[in-house]
Design a protein around this motif. Structure first.
Motif: not given
Length: 414
Positions: A179-197
């Motif tokens: 099958g095919i899965v479309f994951i919407d709003e993928i940007d909402k799981i971005a971490r809060k900063g460029d450095n590891p949390s």
């Protein structure tokens, strides 16, 4: 004597007597041999499952697969503009079918062409996914990344993506694995900063780490009903090796990351003509994997989404076409609604221009066109069906009056 014999008749398969069976079908060749309707249905189900399983184990026949140009032409019927994104998506889906058609003994293993779509809200990311699902004969599901959390926390587990796919495939694992899965709003799981949390980022970086095994391809134990995983719940193993993942997100603010990389400025003045030219153009067309990393996606997940393309903001001309041209255009939908009441609905050209102008003014994109038209039409949809009117025309003055009445537009003296 014949009646007694009929009463003693029973199904030769399950032994059910005649008075407990809906129908007893006698054998055409052997006297006294019968089969009941329940056994006929059970055998029919077994044969159906066998044929489906045999069909699923066979490699996909490329003759029946639509070519990229055919997929692109189909998308054109429903989605206005976004030629580049449609081209990337058409090729990715076609290559997905090629992977399914590849023989097991082949030395060359074709990698998955997972896609990530970057574009502002209202430009057609979800519409592209829904439209392409109509013409595919593989299971397709759209899921939202905003509800996902790391395992053990309140929210949905990563495996719930595959639960939705299983439900679409009627829990046929073999079919779901193609099958095919479309994951919407993928940007909402971005971490809060460029450095590891430093602390737990259970709805950001934690989700990205959990998605890695799904995107790459591995056997995942999926809870059949979704939700929390209980120890007594029977798991369904699903191999994600042949599941194509398409991700989409607005990535609001990524323009600053792109501008910084290009050594330009999103706002302000510049004396360099080359930089001024870049500023005037759409920044998203310059998006690159390093911009996604700066935004907050981890490098591992970017590497598993090799195809990166963008959707351009819709200009005035494109929004005007969105109103009238697609097969499911907004104006056509309202014309259909009124025609079911025997009323011919028409929109003046000036009224359509006003709707487009308001969508641009409020930066609502194509999705906002529907809300504006709905605001304009709500009174007429309430009154017209019981008024006996056979024709109704929406003029610019009527549209402006309804927008002002709904406080959508401030009253202005012209």
């Amino acid at each position: 004597m014949a009646k007694k014999k009929a009463e003693q008749a029973q199904c030769s398969f399950c032994g059910r007597p005649a008075d407990m069976a809906e129908v007893l079908v006698p054998s055409a060749g052997i006297s006294g041999v019968y089969i009941c309707s329940d056994c006929v249905e059970a055998i029919n189900g077994i044969l159906h499952d066998y044929k489906e399983q045999a069909k699923d184990t066979e490699p996909t026949q490329m003759d029946s697969v639509p070519k990229p140009k055919e997929i692109y032409d189909y998308l054109n019927q429903y989605v206005i503009g976004q030629d580049e994104a449609k081209k990337y998506l058409s090729v990715a889906v076609y290559n997905h079918y090629k992977r399914l058609a590849q023989g097991k003994g082949d030395d060359v293993d074709i990698e998955k062409s997972n896609v990530i779509l970057v574009g502002p809200t209202g430009t057609g990311k979800t519409l592209l996914a829904k439209t392409i699902a109509r013409m595919l004969d593989v299971p397709f599901t759209i899921v939202d990344a905003t509800v996902l959390t790391q395992a053990g926390y309140v929210g949905e587990d990563i495996e719930s993506l595959l639960t939705r796919l299983l439900q679409v495939a009627d829990y046929d694992v073999t079919k779901a694995e193609k099958g095919i899965v479309f994951i919407d709003e993928i940007d909402k799981i971005a971490r809060k900063g460029d450095n590891p949390s430093i602390t737990r980022d259970v709805s950001g970086e934690g989700v990205q780490q959990g998605l890695l095994k799904l995107l790459e391809g591995s056997v995942v134990n999926v809870p059949p009903q979704g939700g929390r995983k209980h120890p007594e719940q029977r798991m369904i193993p699903v191999d994600t090796k042949n599941i194509l993942f398409i991700c989409g997100g607005a990535f609001d603010g990524i323009e600053q990351k792109i501008a910084h990389r290009l050594n330009t400025h999103v706002v302000g003045y510049s004396t360099d003509p080359a930089r001024q030219r870049v500023q005037r153009e759409n920044y998203l067309k310059f998006v690159a994997p390093q911009d996604l990393k700066s935004f907050g996606l981890i490098p591992e997940i970017i590497g598993r989404l090799p195809i990166l393309t963008n959707l351009e903001p819709l200009d005035r001309e494109a929004l005007r076409r969105v109103l009238t041209e697609p097969k499911n255009a907004i104006v056509r939908q309202y014309e259909k609604l009124f025609s079911m009441d025997g009323v011919k609905l028409t929109f003046d050209s000036e009224a359509l221009d006003l709707i487009v102008d308001k969508a641009i003014e409020y930066k609502l994109g194509a999705r906002g066109l529907r809300s504006i038209v709905e605001t304009i039409m709500i009174d007429s949809m309430f009154d017209v069906p019981s008024s006996g009117v056979k024709e109704f025309t929406v003029t610019k003055e009527y549209a402006l009056e309804k927008l002002q009445k709904a406080n959508f537009e401030l009253n202005k003296t012209e």
